[in-house]
Design a protein around this motif. Structure first.
Motif, PDB file in Angstrom:
ATOM      1  N   ASN A 411     -90.884  18.019  52.207  1.00  0.00           N
ATOM      2  CA  ASN A 411     -89.821  18.411  53.133  1.00  0.00           C
ATOM      3  C   ASN A 411     -88.926  19.493  52.535  1.00  0.00           C
ATOM      4  N   ARG A 412     -88.619  19.374  51.243  1.00  0.00           N
ATOM      5  CA  ARG A 412     -87.778  20.386  50.609  1.00  0.00           C
ATOM      6  C   ARG A 412     -88.475  21.739  50.572  1.00  0.00           C
ATOM      7  N   ILE A 413     -89.769  21.746  50.195  1.00  0.00           N
ATOM      8  CA  ILE A 413     -90.520  23.001  50.122  1.00  0.00           C
ATOM      9  C   ILE A 413     -90.629  23.630  51.507  1.00  0.00           C
ATOM     10  N   ALA A 414     -90.965  22.822  52.498  1.00  0.00           N
ATOM     11  CA  ALA A 414     -91.118  23.336  53.858  1.00  0.00           C
ATOM     12  C   ALA A 414     -89.812  23.928  54.372  1.00  0.00           C
ATOM     13  N   ASP A 415     -88.720  23.252  54.089  1.00  0.00           N
ATOM     14  CA  ASP A 415     -87.419  23.767  54.525  1.00  0.00           C
ATOM     15  C   ASP A 415     -87.104  25.094  53.834  1.00  0.00           C
ATOM     16  N   ALA A 416     -87.379  25.161  52.535  1.00  0.00           N
ATOM     17  CA  ALA A 416     -87.105  26.392  51.791  1.00  0.00           C
ATOM     18  C   ALA A 416     -87.991  27.540  52.261  1.00  0.00           C
TER      19      ALA A 416
END
Length: 431
Positions: A411-416
């Motif tokens: 989720n963090r990577i996708a958001d970034a």
């Protein structure tokens, strides 16, 4: 310490032992010491292998574990779309902890499905902290792993420094060994490849190299002309190369890793499994990447089998088992230690259920494994004699916590990266 696997259907993958309709396998101090119809070992711990196939663990010699967090996201991607998505879009946002948890869950999944030896082809290439995170993850899994360092596309000196550093780091490691993932002449030129192969020989390292052709290039012939084909190199994919070039690989003793699911889905043209065998090359099989395909060797074998039988009627089920056990182990330089149930080798063994309704009744064990096998059959797994999975459950693994960490990482990577996680992500700039 002694362990007796008693009363199973033994598929040894050792031509001198063959298959046993009812057999015992004795393990002492992590090594296989005896395979026979009956073994008398009253002081051994007994594992009841009745209603089980007993066989060597699978060997996957090409998988990119760092991508595990995006499992299934690339089911509809072509190869150019995959490259843009994974390398151009999300990879720049990977932190060491993302590499760690993705590699860890990916390696555990492979072990869960019976892969006791796996080569992790690392090419997230962000720096030494990322490399160390991947190695730490592989070390944490109670399995045999090979870290294939694709050290990125920096300067020659930086790549050399990376491989020397990791070589020193893993010099005394028994559970994780090192292979060098070469960049290839299209990135380094022939002089660069000569230099890297020379350094690999100096360090005693095997190498792995992605290759292929659209019919206009002759990559293997070019390497052959420059004297660069090695028995210690595994060429990955190779789709589109000529039969003449396949013979060059066979003559050099080189290895070929075929990833049939990825190659067919991403438009690489037909896998080379049958053509390679026809010229005397022993092709191996690999998963490649789980954003696009399943992560188990059963489906990989089944795809390779069905495609080749559809093309020319070639291959039989035993060929596929060799490609995922003894031959794949040899491609990693590990056939003296694993890949068959041979006395003296490490006890890397899996037990597959034969009483499961999806395969029952098992008439031809090899045929059942290849044509109908699936991860749900993997009941018990031993690595170097240690039981790491029993009754269908991995031992000593806190999966709920690890799953939560992987979801948070994704989720963090996708958001970034600004990509959706609702099934609509398609890197259209590559189309």
């Amino acid at each position: 310490m002694k362990t007796l696997l008693s009363g199973g259907v033994v598929v040894s993958m050792d031509s001198a032992i063959g298959d046993l309709a009812r057999g015992d396998v004795l393990v002492e101090n992590g090594k296989i010491t005896l395979v026979a119809e009956r073994v008398d070992a009253p002081d051994a711990e007994v594992i009841d292998a009745s209603d089980r196939i007993v066989m060597p663990g699978f060997v996957d010699n090409h998988r990119h574990g760092w991508q595990t967090a995006f499992r299934g996201a690339g089911a509809d991607w072509t190869f150019p779309e995959w490259a843009v998505a994974m390398h151009g879009t999300v990879k720049p946002h990977y932190r060491p902890e993302d590499v760690y948890v993705g590699t860890l869950l990916g390696r555990l999944e492979a072990l869960h499905s019976g892969v006791t030896t796996m080569l992790d082809w690392y090419h997230v290439a962000q720096g030494p902290e990322h490399e160390d995170a991947a190695i730490a993850a592989l070390r944490e899994v109670p399995a045999r792993s090979v870290f294939c360092l694709g050290a990125g596309w920096g300067s020659a000196d930086s790549v050399d420094d990376a491989i020397r550093r990791v070589h020193t780091h893993l010099a005394e490691d028994r559970s994780v060994s090192l292979v060098w993932g070469l960049r290839g002449p299209e990135d380094t030129g022939m002089d660069g490849l000569v230099r890297e192969l020379k350094l690999a020989a100096e360090l005693g390292l095997r190498t792995s190299l992605h290759t292929g052709s659209d019919g206009t290039q002759r990559p293997i012939a070019d390497l052959h002309e420059h004297g660069l084909l090695r028995a210690t190199t595994t060429f990955v994919h190779g789709n589109g190369i000529s039969d003449e070039e396949l013979r060059m690989l066979a003559d050099a003793g080189s290895w070929l890793s075929v990833s049939p699911d990825v190659e067919l889905k991403m438009g690489f043209v037909n896998p080379l499994t049958g053509r390679a065998r026809a010229v005397g090359l022993r092709p191996t099989l690999s998963v490649d990447d789980v954003p696009s395909v399943g992560g188990d060797m059963f489906s990989t074998m089944r795809t390779a089998f069905a495609v080749q039988r559809g093309l020319d009627g070639g291959l039989d089920s035993r060929d596929l088992l060799e490609s995922t056990t003894i031959d794949a182990a040899a491609s990693c330089g590990l056939d003296a230690r694993t890949g068959s149930l041979t006395p003296g080798k490490d006890a890397d063994i899996i037990l597959l259920r034969t009483d499961d309704i999806t395969v029952f009744p098992v008439t031809d064990p090899a045929g059942s494994i290849v044509s109908a096998g699936h991860p749900g059959l993997v009941d018990t797994v031993l690595v170097a004699g240690r039981v790491v999975k029993r009754d269908g459950t991995l031992l000593g693994v806190d999966l709920p916590t690890l799953k939560a960490r992987l979801i948070a990482s994704r989720n963090r990577i996708a958001d970034a990266a600004g990509v959706p996680l609702d099934g609509t992500w398609r890197p259209r700039s590559a189309r």
